[in-house]
Enzyme design. Structure first.
Site, short mmCIF file in Angstrom:
data_model
loop_
_atom_site.label_atom_id
_atom_site.label_comp_id
_atom_site.label_asym_id
_atom_site.label_seq_id
_atom_site.Cartn_x
_atom_site.Cartn_y
_atom_site.Cartn_z
N SER A 568 0.83 -1.18 0.00
CA SER A 568 0.00 0.00 0.00
C SER A 568 0.88 1.25 0.00
O SER A 568 1.67 1.45 -0.92
CB SER A 568 -0.95 -0.05 1.20
OG SER A 568 -2.00 0.84 1.03
N ASP A 653 -9.73 -3.69 -5.48
CA ASP A 653 -9.13 -2.89 -4.42
C ASP A 653 -9.74 -1.50 -4.38
O ASP A 653 -9.75 -0.79 -5.38
CB ASP A 653 -7.62 -2.80 -4.66
CG ASP A 653 -6.86 -2.33 -3.43
OD1 ASP A 653 -7.43 -1.57 -2.62
OD2 ASP A 653 -5.69 -2.73 -3.28
N HIS A 688 -8.10 -4.97 -1.38
CA HIS A 688 -6.88 -4.47 -0.76
C HIS A 688 -6.25 -5.45 0.22
O HIS A 688 -5.04 -5.59 0.29
CB HIS A 688 -7.19 -3.15 -0.04
CG HIS A 688 -5.98 -2.34 0.27
ND1 HIS A 688 -5.18 -1.79 -0.71
CD2 HIS A 688 -5.43 -1.96 1.45
CE1 HIS A 688 -4.20 -1.10 -0.14
NE2 HIS A 688 -4.33 -1.19 1.17
#
Length: 716
Positions: A568, A653, A688
């Site tokens: 991320s 995501d 995610h």
């Protein structure tokens, strides 16, 4: 990318040493052709700067544009290429999966916690991916009541997440949220726990949690924008009414803020929190009058953050107002404006106050000092205070589930790189401590076989950057050991050292594992975060490079055996450091990486973007644009030799959209020099956080480990 993108996969690492069964071979890649992404002309023109973006078309699946099908075809071609390149590791991946799965106790139960007369817990069954959420009334010897059988609920779904459990004050109703797409967009349901009926009340597009008023029929929840997924409104729902007509009790006008709603532990108030990186505001309502109007506790002020804790006779306010590391103030229940605040715990330059957990007679104050977490116990009866002692060099301690207000027992969690997650109950009055449970590592685990160190690397400006390190005994510091360096470095999220049973699969094969506690986190105090954001963001990257060089210079590893990983916002870190120092790493893993910083922050239709202006800057302003462009990984790809690279993402995501890593990989392939490989793996079912089942995610971990082991020539 984002604040709620705490994708902290702290994967394992190791030290070379010792294992007789390590079989090293030369690295051989199959003769497979990588996909070549089509280039389509697109120009970004802003601030007098014209930038071509040949892969902009990859946004089309997200934007539902004409190239949507081509995007899916491209991602599938990349998946096929990755599978071909890693085919010779399939047996190893399967072995790693079974090995890591084998350490997990399949039939297990969480430590029950007491709330309003019931003991709540979850339990897992052998061979099942999910769990049962249960309770017992009054005693742990009472009959079990299964509130939700998530194993049964998840049947037929590739992804299934349940969260936000909230039981009504009379213990009759359970509100909970369900996400079946992995975009963190939950549908709220309510179950009658006496009859087992799922009520007709169904509320879509929420954050998943809900708060009960004291009338047992009114719920407050956070509604999300269907496009940007921003938390925009707090709504009120009354059981049995049409949720489409739910009243909006709070509408956030500042699209850089996150909002949420919660109930105080003493059940007297419902509070709405609205906050960004730099300022916040709390709104309060008596829980006995749900149809009333929320009032501002203290109007928001520029660069002032505060949160509120309700006690029996006053409110406590945790704030950074003229206190970089935060202080605690107090104010009467009927006079909450700032002019009535009085100092309760003063500001300290060397201690960050991060959280207050309230009880009727005690406070538990979570702090950070010298980069380590600590817990202070303060009596509300006489004002005395003491700290818990833990006795390890590098560890993590945190308050666990403490739902009951009128108790002298605080439950806390403890872990380190060598200590499995442990749950303790601590009597704040008698100071007696009881270990309730320690994570069991099936097959056996001996902490004495592993060594942990705490090191400090010097950054470019002389700042000392902490490093937490673990390896198996027998490790030789001769520069020949493989080492995996992990970091995050954003949003003030601290990457504290913790145990991971999966990581043993790397440590036992000779790797060392290190966490770089770089600026952008909050390990060393609030200034640590502020020195790694906005126009100081590059400190995050240079700190990580300094840590890598320190480990090489100390002979813990070498450039031929040093690896890096981040996810991320930590994936942004990985993208930046391989642009800045590509020669330092033999291979890197970038998970759901936020690498197209400028383009994403310019597009307010992308979920969560405006919430992030205080973290990265707003590129519509030229100084921020220029600075972001100078480090954004996608903008700075050059014709040079990059390390071997494995990139992972998820088609659904909501935090970092799939097209960021896809565009980055395409541009790297078209531009780079040398023979090192670049692999892209897109999970077509998840978002995610990856897979939702408690075992399925290990397949992703196995792929990551197999990639590292292949580069080291370790086949078993």
């Amino acid at each position: 990318m984002y604040k709620k993108r705490n994708y902290m996969i702290i994967i394992g690492a190791m030290a070379i040493a010792c294992s007789d069964n390590i079989n090293k071979q030369a690295v051989v890649w199959p003769d497979a052709s990588a996909p070549v992404a089509e280039k389509k002309s697109h120009l970004r023109i802003l601030h007098g700067d014209t930038v071509p973006d040949d892969y902009y078309w990859m946004n089309d699946y997200f934007k539902k544009g004409p190239d949507s099908g081509a995007v899916v075809s491209y991602l599938e071609a990349e998946n096929a290429y990755t599978a071909a390149m890693m085919k010779d590791t399939e047996e190893l991946q399967a072995s790693l999966f079974e090995e890591m799965k084998g350490r997990i106790k399949e039939k297990d139960e969480s430590v029950p916690y007491l709330k309003n007369g019931y003991y709540y817990y979850s339990r897992t069954e052998e061979g099942k991916q999910y769990y049962k959420f249960c309770r017992k009334k009054g005693s742990l010897d009472a009959d079990e009541e299964v509130l939700l059988d998530v194993d049964a609920m998840a049947v037929g779904y590739p992804y299934y997440a349940v969260g936000g459990f909230s039981v009504s004050p009379d213990n009759r109703f359970l509100a909970y949220g369900v996400d079946t797409v992995s975009r963190r967009e939950y549908t709220l349901y309510v179950k009658n726990l006496e009859t087992g009926e799922i009520l007709a009340d169904r509320i879509d597009r929420t954050t998943g949690g809900a708060v009960w008023a004291n009338d047992n029929k009114t719920l407050f929840y956070t509604a999300k924008n269907p496009v940007t997924l921003l938390s925009e409104k707090i709504k009120r729902h009354v059981l049995g009414t049409d949720s489409r007509k739910d009243a909006v009790v709070y509408d956030e006008k500042d699209n850089t803020n996150y909002i949420g709603v919660e109930k105080t532990k003493n059940n007297r108030y419902i509070m709405i929190y609205s906050g960004g990186t730099l300022s916040s505001e709390v709104f309060i309502l008596n829980a006995d009058t749900p149809l009333g109007t929320f009032r501002s506790f203290q109007p928001r002020q520029k660069e002032v953050l505060y949160s509120v804790t309700a006690l029996e006779d006053r409110f406590l306010i945790l704030t950074n107002d003229n206190a970089k590391n935060f202080k605690v103030m107090e104010t009467p229940l009927d006079k909450t404006a700032k002019e009535h605040w009085k100092e309760f715990i003063p500001h300290r330059e060397d201690v960050l106050v991060s959280e207050i957990d309230e009880f009727k007679n005690f406070l538990v104050i979570s702090e950070r000092k010298n980069g380590l977490t600590q817990m202070a116990i303060r009596s509300l009866e006489d004002g005395t205070q003491h700290y818990l002692d833990f006795g390890e060099q590098a560890y993590t301690v945190y308050p666990s589930t403490n739902a009951e207000y009128n108790t002298d027992i605080v439950r806390y969690g403890y872990t380190s790189l060598v200590t499995p997650s442990s749950t303790f109950d601590y009597n704040m009055r008698t100071k007696a401590k009881e270990l309730k449970k320690q994570q069991e590592v099936v097959g056996g685990y001996n902490a004495e076989e592993y060594v942990t160190e705490r090191l400090f690397a010097a950054a470019e400006d002389g700042t000392k950057i902490p490093i937490s390190l673990v390896y198996k005994k027998g490790f030789v510091k001769n520069g020949q050991a493989p080492l995996l360096l992990y970091a995050y470095g954003s949003y003030g999220a601290s990457m504290d050292p913790s145990f991971n049973s999966s990581r043993l699969s790397l440590l036992n094969r000779g790797f060392a594992y290190a966490i770089a506690h770089i600026r952008g986190g909050e390990e060393m105090g609030r200034h640590w975060y502020e020195d790694g954001k906005m126009m100081k963001k590059k400190n995050t990257f240079t700190d990580f490079i300094a840590c890598g060089k320190y480990l090489v210079n100390g002979k813990y590893t070498s450039e031929r055996h040093l690896y890096a990983q981040g996810g991320s916002a930590g994936g942004l870190l990985i993208g930046a450091v391989i642009n800045m120092a590509p020669e330092l790493w033999n291979g890197v893993i970038a998970q759901v990486p936020f690498v197209d910083v400028v383009n994403t922050m310019l597009d307010e239709t992308i979920p969560l973007t405006t919430n992030e202006y205080d973290e990265w800057g707003n590129p519509n302003e030229k100084p921020a644009y220029d600075y972001m462009k100078s480090y954004s990984p996608y903008e700075n790809v050059e014709a040079k030799e990059y390390p071997n690279l494995l990139v992972t993402t998820g088609l659904h995501d909501s935090q970092v959209q799939y097209f960021e890593p896809a565009k980055w990989v395409a541009k790297l392939r078209a531009t780079k020099q040398g023979q090192n490989v670049i692999l892209l793996k897109t999970d077509m079912d998840y978002g995610h956080g990856g897979a939702s089942g408690r075992f399925d995610y290990l397949k992703d971990v196995a792929l990551n480990y197999a990639f590292l082991l292949k580069l080291e020539g370790i086949r078993k």
